[in-house]
Motif scaffolding. Sequence first.
Motif, short mmCIF file in Angstrom:
data_model
loop_
_atom_site.label_atom_id
_atom_site.label_comp_id
_atom_site.label_asym_id
_atom_site.label_seq_id
_atom_site.Cartn_x
_atom_site.Cartn_y
_atom_site.Cartn_z
N MET A 1 0.82 -1.19 0.00
CA MET A 1 0.00 0.00 0.00
C MET A 1 0.87 1.26 0.00
O MET A 1 0.55 2.24 -0.66
CB MET A 1 -0.92 -0.05 1.23
CG MET A 1 -1.87 1.09 1.32
SD MET A 1 -3.03 0.99 -0.04
CE MET A 1 -3.96 2.42 0.22
N LEU A 2 1.96 1.22 0.77
CA LEU A 2 2.86 2.37 0.84
C LEU A 2 3.51 2.61 -0.51
O LEU A 2 3.62 3.76 -0.96
CB LEU A 2 3.92 2.14 1.92
CG LEU A 2 4.96 3.24 2.07
CD1 LEU A 2 4.30 4.54 2.52
CD2 LEU A 2 6.04 2.84 3.04
N ARG A 3 3.93 1.53 -1.17
CA ARG A 3 4.55 1.68 -2.49
C ARG A 3 3.57 2.26 -3.50
O ARG A 3 3.93 3.09 -4.33
CB ARG A 3 5.07 0.33 -2.98
CG ARG A 3 6.29 -0.14 -2.22
CD ARG A 3 6.81 -1.43 -2.78
NE ARG A 3 7.91 -1.91 -1.98
CZ ARG A 3 8.43 -3.09 -2.07
NH1 ARG A 3 7.93 -3.98 -2.92
NH2 ARG A 3 9.44 -3.45 -1.31
N ALA A 4 2.32 1.84 -3.44
CA ALA A 4 1.32 2.35 -4.38
C ALA A 4 1.06 3.83 -4.14
O ALA A 4 0.92 4.61 -5.09
CB ALA A 4 0.03 1.55 -4.24
N SER A 5 1.01 4.25 -2.89
CA SER A 5 0.77 5.67 -2.61
C SER A 5 1.96 6.53 -3.00
O SER A 5 1.80 7.63 -3.50
CB SER A 5 0.41 5.87 -1.14
OG SER A 5 1.49 5.45 -0.32
N VAL A 6 3.19 6.02 -2.80
CA VAL A 6 4.39 6.75 -3.22
C VAL A 6 4.43 6.85 -4.75
O VAL A 6 4.74 7.90 -5.31
CB VAL A 6 5.67 6.08 -2.67
CG1 VAL A 6 6.92 6.67 -3.30
CG2 VAL A 6 5.73 6.23 -1.17
N ALA A 8 1.82 6.77 -6.76
CA ALA A 8 0.77 7.71 -7.17
C ALA A 8 1.21 9.15 -6.95
O ALA A 8 0.93 10.03 -7.77
CB ALA A 8 -0.51 7.42 -6.40
N ALA A 9 1.92 9.42 -5.86
CA ALA A 9 2.41 10.77 -5.59
C ALA A 9 3.45 11.18 -6.63
O ALA A 9 3.46 12.32 -7.08
CB ALA A 9 2.99 10.86 -4.19
N CYS A 10 4.32 10.26 -7.02
CA CYS A 10 5.33 10.56 -8.04
C CYS A 10 4.69 10.83 -9.40
O CYS A 10 5.10 11.74 -10.12
CB CYS A 10 6.34 9.43 -8.15
SG CYS A 10 7.41 9.28 -6.72
N VAL A 11 3.68 10.04 -9.75
CA VAL A 11 2.99 10.25 -11.03
C VAL A 11 2.26 11.58 -11.02
O VAL A 11 2.28 12.33 -12.01
CB VAL A 11 2.03 9.07 -11.32
CG1 VAL A 11 1.11 9.38 -12.48
CG2 VAL A 11 2.82 7.81 -11.59
N ALA A 12 1.62 11.91 -9.90
CA ALA A 12 0.91 13.19 -9.81
C ALA A 12 1.88 14.35 -9.92
O ALA A 12 1.60 15.36 -10.57
CB ALA A 12 0.14 13.26 -8.50
N ALA A 13 3.06 14.22 -9.30
CA ALA A 13 4.06 15.29 -9.39
C ALA A 13 4.59 15.41 -10.81
O ALA A 13 4.86 16.50 -11.30
CB ALA A 13 5.18 15.02 -8.41
N ALA A 14 4.76 14.29 -11.49
CA ALA A 14 5.28 14.33 -12.86
C ALA A 14 4.26 14.92 -13.83
O ALA A 14 4.62 15.64 -14.76
CB ALA A 14 5.67 12.92 -13.31
N THR A 15 2.99 14.65 -13.62
CA THR A 15 1.98 15.18 -14.53
C THR A 15 1.73 16.67 -14.30
O THR A 15 1.16 17.34 -15.15
CB THR A 15 0.64 14.43 -14.37
OG1 THR A 15 0.21 14.53 -13.01
CG2 THR A 15 0.77 12.99 -14.80
N ALA A 16 2.17 17.19 -13.17
CA ALA A 16 1.99 18.62 -12.92
C ALA A 16 2.82 19.46 -13.88
O ALA A 16 2.49 20.60 -14.17
CB ALA A 16 2.38 18.95 -11.48
N PHE A 17 3.92 18.89 -14.40
CA PHE A 17 4.80 19.63 -15.30
C PHE A 17 4.60 19.28 -16.77
O PHE A 17 5.31 19.78 -17.62
CB PHE A 17 6.25 19.39 -14.90
CG PHE A 17 6.57 19.93 -13.54
CD1 PHE A 17 6.71 21.28 -13.34
CD2 PHE A 17 6.69 19.08 -12.46
CE1 PHE A 17 6.99 21.79 -12.09
CE2 PHE A 17 6.97 19.58 -11.21
CZ PHE A 17 7.12 20.93 -11.01
#
Length: 150
Positions: A1-6, A8-17
Amino acid sequence: MLRASVLAACVAAATAFSPSALPLGTATRKATSGPTMQLYKDGKLQGAGVNCIPIFKRPDSLKGDMVGDMGFDPFRVSSYANMQFCQEAEIKHGRIAMLAFAGIMAEVIGIRFPGVDKVYAASNDIFEIHNMAVEKGSMGQILLWCGFAE
């Protein structure tokens, strides 16, 4: 679960740019009204046509091609100094001043390197820290290295 949330956070940060896709079928239109460049008197550009001090003649060395050039040079510095060098020096000095302010705020907040409390004591008063740094010789070293960078 922790790996999935990390992940998801990385993908969200990457799509911001990444650029967003435009919806299909939308037409763009040109702006027909809006802000325009401010001109002075008879359509002269501001920098070349404005004399900041009306009682003095505009210096010939100021051509009006630099940002903020309004003809203000009462001591005629532009006649003997390279204005591009002066502009770059002003930008550099502003950046150094911003770093110095950030350092002062870090000291006031209490962010310290290990071992600083042994040398300068645990004070948050910036004037007391400055006076201790002058007594210990640290300010002389800062002045030396800033002068070397200059």
